[in-house]
Motif scaffolding. Structure first.
Motif, PDB file in Angstrom:
ATOM      1  N   ASP A 107    -102.499  21.493 -53.341  1.00 62.94           N
ATOM      2  CA  ASP A 107    -101.223  21.979 -54.230  1.00 62.94           C
ATOM      3  C   ASP A 107    -102.202  22.672 -55.172  1.00 62.94           C
ATOM      4  O   ASP A 107    -101.482  23.791 -54.907  1.00 62.94           O
ATOM      5  CB  ASP A 107    -100.584  21.135 -54.634  1.00 62.94           C
ATOM      6  CG  ASP A 107     -99.654  19.796 -53.531  1.00 62.94           C
ATOM      7  OD1 ASP A 107     -98.871  20.285 -52.207  1.00 62.94           O
ATOM      8  OD2 ASP A 107     -99.542  18.885 -53.913  1.00 62.94           O
ATOM      9  N   GLU A 108    -102.959  22.488 -55.221  1.00 59.62           N
ATOM     10  CA  GLU A 108    -103.398  23.197 -56.179  1.00 59.62           C
ATOM     11  C   GLU A 108    -103.907  24.619 -55.958  1.00 59.62           C
ATOM     12  O   GLU A 108    -103.879  25.553 -56.128  1.00 59.62           O
ATOM     13  CB  GLU A 108    -104.368  22.359 -57.365  1.00 59.62           C
ATOM     14  CG  GLU A 108    -105.291  23.462 -57.754  1.00 59.62           C
ATOM     15  CD  GLU A 108    -107.139  22.706 -58.506  1.00 59.62           C
ATOM     16  OE1 GLU A 108    -107.781  23.242 -59.117  1.00 59.62           O
ATOM     17  OE2 GLU A 108    -107.123  21.812 -58.059  1.00 59.62           O
ATOM     18  N   ARG A 109    -104.459  24.336 -54.639  1.00 56.79           N
ATOM     19  CA  ARG A 109    -105.754  25.841 -53.945  1.00 56.79           C
ATOM     20  C   ARG A 109    -104.410  26.910 -53.382  1.00 56.79           C
ATOM     21  O   ARG A 109    -104.352  27.691 -53.635  1.00 56.79           O
ATOM     22  CB  ARG A 109    -106.354  24.928 -52.913  1.00 56.79           C
ATOM     23  CG  ARG A 109    -106.662  25.944 -52.042  1.00 56.79           C
ATOM     24  CD  ARG A 109    -107.102  25.196 -50.610  1.00 56.79           C
ATOM     25  NE  ARG A 109    -106.702  24.305 -49.559  1.00 56.79           N
ATOM     26  CZ  ARG A 109    -106.534  25.041 -48.141  1.00 56.79           C
ATOM     27  NH1 ARG A 109    -106.784  26.183 -47.909  1.00 56.79           N
ATOM     28  NH2 ARG A 109    -106.244  24.523 -47.250  1.00 56.79           N
ATOM     29  N   PHE A 110    -103.001  25.928 -52.997  1.00 59.14           N
ATOM     30  CA  PHE A 110    -102.125  27.072 -52.494  1.00 59.14           C
ATOM     31  C   PHE A 110    -101.249  27.243 -53.397  1.00 59.14           C
ATOM     32  O   PHE A 110    -100.260  28.661 -53.229  1.00 59.14           O
ATOM     33  CB  PHE A 110    -101.180  26.422 -51.383  1.00 59.14           C
ATOM     34  CG  PHE A 110    -100.957  26.370 -50.260  1.00 59.14           C
ATOM     35  CD1 PHE A 110    -101.874  27.108 -49.157  1.00 59.14           C
ATOM     36  CD2 PHE A 110    -101.886  24.935 -49.810  1.00 59.14           C
ATOM     37  CE1 PHE A 110    -102.743  27.802 -47.860  1.00 59.14           C
ATOM     38  CE2 PHE A 110    -102.618  25.153 -48.277  1.00 59.14           C
ATOM     39  CZ  PHE A 110    -102.725  25.992 -47.339  1.00 59.14           C
ATOM     40  N   ALA A 111    -100.865  26.782 -54.687  1.00 62.82           N
ATOM     41  CA  ALA A 111    -100.425  27.279 -55.983  1.00 62.82           C
ATOM     42  C   ALA A 111    -101.354  28.710 -56.767  1.00 62.82           C
ATOM     43  O   ALA A 111    -100.861  29.495 -56.841  1.00 62.82           O
ATOM     44  CB  ALA A 111     -99.922  26.180 -57.319  1.00 62.82           C
ATOM     45  N   ALA A 112    -102.427  28.686 -57.229  1.00 62.94           N
ATOM     46  CA  ALA A 112    -103.828  29.225 -56.792  1.00 62.94           C
ATOM     47  C   ALA A 112    -103.663  30.583 -56.062  1.00 62.94           C
ATOM     48  O   ALA A 112    -103.607  31.746 -56.650  1.00 62.94           O
ATOM     49  CB  ALA A 112    -104.942  28.700 -57.205  1.00 62.94           C
ATOM     50  N   LEU A 113    -103.645  30.222 -54.776  1.00 61.55           N
ATOM     51  CA  LEU A 113    -103.879  31.485 -53.615  1.00 61.55           C
ATOM     52  C   LEU A 113    -102.030  31.937 -53.699  1.00 61.55           C
ATOM     53  O   LEU A 113    -102.636  33.584 -54.090  1.00 61.55           O
ATOM     54  CB  LEU A 113    -104.006  31.037 -52.773  1.00 61.55           C
ATOM     55  CG  LEU A 113    -104.318  31.537 -51.249  1.00 61.55           C
ATOM     56  CD1 LEU A 113    -105.336  32.717 -51.371  1.00 61.55           C
ATOM     57  CD2 LEU A 113    -104.043  30.834 -50.259  1.00 61.55           C
ATOM     58  N   ARG A 114    -101.435  31.578 -54.017  1.00 58.87           N
ATOM     59  CA  ARG A 114    -100.154  32.520 -53.997  1.00 58.87           C
ATOM     60  C   ARG A 114     -99.879  33.383 -55.477  1.00 58.87           C
ATOM     61  O   ARG A 114     -99.914  34.476 -55.490  1.00 58.87           O
ATOM     62  CB  ARG A 114     -98.660  31.474 -53.948  1.00 58.87           C
ATOM     63  CG  ARG A 114     -97.772  32.596 -54.514  1.00 58.87           C
ATOM     64  CD  ARG A 114     -96.227  31.854 -54.823  1.00 58.87           C
ATOM     65  NE  ARG A 114     -96.324  31.051 -53.471  1.00 58.87           N
ATOM     66  CZ  ARG A 114     -95.047  31.275 -52.257  1.00 58.87           C
ATOM     67  NH1 ARG A 114     -94.989  32.472 -52.731  1.00 58.87           N
ATOM     68  NH2 ARG A 114     -95.102  30.363 -51.107  1.00 58.87           N
ATOM     69  N   GLN A 115    -100.300  33.069 -56.503  1.00 59.07           N
ATOM     70  CA  GLN A 115    -100.253  33.836 -57.844  1.00 59.07           C
ATOM     71  C   GLN A 115    -101.390  34.890 -57.679  1.00 59.07           C
ATOM     72  O   GLN A 115    -101.700  35.940 -58.559  1.00 59.07           O
ATOM     73  CB  GLN A 115    -100.968  32.601 -58.975  1.00 59.07           C
ATOM     74  CG  GLN A 115    -100.542  33.488 -60.070  1.00 59.07           C
ATOM     75  CD  GLN A 115    -100.029  33.299 -60.875  1.00 59.07           C
ATOM     76  OE1 GLN A 115     -98.294  32.965 -60.499  1.00 59.07           O
ATOM     77  NE2 GLN A 115    -100.151  35.309 -61.180  1.00 59.07           N
ATOM     78  N   ILE A 116    -102.752  34.277 -56.719  1.00 58.02           N
ATOM     79  CA  ILE A 116    -104.245  36.119 -56.518  1.00 58.02           C
ATOM     80  C   ILE A 116    -103.373  36.724 -55.802  1.00 58.02           C
ATOM     81  O   ILE A 116    -103.547  38.057 -56.552  1.00 58.02           O
ATOM     82  CB  ILE A 116    -104.968  34.969 -56.114  1.00 58.02           C
ATOM     83  CG1 ILE A 116    -105.727  34.233 -56.792  1.00 58.02           C
ATOM     84  CG2 ILE A 116    -106.263  35.829 -56.063  1.00 58.02           C
ATOM     85  CD1 ILE A 116    -106.934  33.095 -56.460  1.00 58.02           C
ATOM     86  N   LEU A 117    -102.599  36.268 -55.242  1.00 60.85           N
ATOM     87  CA  LEU A 117    -102.064  36.942 -53.836  1.00 60.85           C
ATOM     88  C   LEU A 117    -100.943  38.022 -54.871  1.00 60.85           C
ATOM     89  O   LEU A 117    -100.790  38.824 -54.557  1.00 60.85           O
ATOM     90  CB  LEU A 117    -101.675  36.578 -52.537  1.00 60.85           C
ATOM     91  CG  LEU A 117    -102.085  36.150 -51.731  1.00 60.85           C
ATOM     92  CD1 LEU A 117    -101.771  35.107 -51.097  1.00 60.85           C
ATOM     93  CD2 LEU A 117    -103.385  37.153 -51.185  1.00 60.85           C
ATOM     94  N   LYS A 118    -100.079  37.443 -55.712  1.00 61.78           N
ATOM     95  CA  LYS A 118     -98.872  38.131 -56.626  1.00 61.78           C
ATOM     96  C   LYS A 118    -100.116  39.121 -57.753  1.00 61.78           C
ATOM     97  O   LYS A 118     -99.185  40.100 -57.380  1.00 61.78           O
ATOM     98  CB  LYS A 118     -98.333  37.132 -57.294  1.00 61.78           C
ATOM     99  CG  LYS A 118     -97.424  36.503 -55.850  1.00 61.78           C
ATOM    100  CD  LYS A 118     -96.452  35.410 -57.478  1.00 61.78           C
ATOM    101  CE  LYS A 118     -94.994  34.629 -57.384  1.00 61.78           C
ATOM    102  NZ  LYS A 118     -94.735  34.003 -57.916  1.00 61.78           N
ATOM    103  N   ASN A 119    -100.791  38.841 -58.205  1.00 64.24           N
ATOM    104  CA  ASN A 119    -101.894  39.349 -58.986  1.00 64.24           C
ATOM    105  C   ASN A 119    -102.028  40.709 -58.515  1.00 64.24           C
ATOM    106  O   ASN A 119    -103.291  41.397 -58.933  1.00 64.24           O
ATOM    107  CB  ASN A 119    -103.011  38.776 -60.032  1.00 64.24           C
ATOM    108  CG  ASN A 119    -101.977  37.758 -61.018  1.00 64.24           C
ATOM    109  OD1 ASN A 119    -101.060  37.763 -61.014  1.00 64.24           O
ATOM    110  ND2 ASN A 119    -103.306  36.914 -61.377  1.00 64.24           N
ATOM    111  N   GLY A 120    -102.521  40.601 -57.519  1.00 66.03           N
ATOM    112  CA  GLY A 120    -103.155  41.797 -55.883  1.00 66.03           C
ATOM    113  C   GLY A 120    -102.729  43.224 -55.830  1.00 66.03           C
ATOM    114  O   GLY A 120    -103.478  43.890 -56.036  1.00 66.03           O
TER     115      GLY A 120
END
Length: 162
Positions: A107-120
């Motif tokens: 859950d933490e991994r995919f929440a962080a991953l989504r935010q990194i991609l949004k910030n990309g």
């Protein structure tokens, strides 16, 4: 476009533009909503012991900094980080020291991953989906092999959340 062309393009961009910009204090110019939020990891080479600089996309969540390793390569920087998790990070607003570790909670991994991609910025779409609207199941399926790194700062993270 072939993956090796992307890698070559980003290697040249990082070497001749991103790193010099961060070194002279222009990280805020390089790291923006269009080009993507970028930071520079300052790592120790696992074989040579020499200092290595690696620009990566990032997100800040809950006082921690997150980045990810691409799914198709081990990444020399990632192997260096595993060997020596103490590191320094150049963020657009300043430098921090911290301890890095791979995120194991999905859950933490995919929440962080989504935010990194949004910030990309525009590069957030490189995986073939819109990070803002992709369904959770699609995100988890397409990015299941991607390692996410959590960097816990030594002190309070007083930089702006991005």
């Amino acid at each position: 476009m072939r993956a090796w062309i992307y890698r070559l393009f980003f290697r040249l961009l990082n070497s001749f533009f991103v790193l010099p910009a961060f070194r002279i204090g222009l990280g805020r110019v390089v790291s923006n909503p269009v080009t993507g939020r970028v930071m520079v990891l300052i790592l120790k080479g696992r074989r040579t012991g020499r200092t290595r600089y690696t620009p990566v996309g990032y997100a800040i969540m809950n006082g921690r900094v997150y980045c990810y390793r691409g799914e198709r390569s081990q990444g020399t920087w990632y192997l260096n980080l595993l060997a020596e998790p103490q590191l320094e990070v150049m963020l657009p607003d300043g430098r921090i020291r911290g301890q890095a570790e791979e995120v194991t909670d999905d859950d933490e991994r995919f929440a962080a991953l989504r935010q990194i991609l949004k910030n990309g910025g525009l590069s957030g779409f490189i995986h073939g989906f819109n990070p803002w609207t992709v369904e959770e199941g699609v995100l988890r399926e397409r990015m299941r092999e991607v390692a996410v790194i959590r960097i816990t700062p030594e002190g309070p993270l007083s930089l702006r959340n991005r």
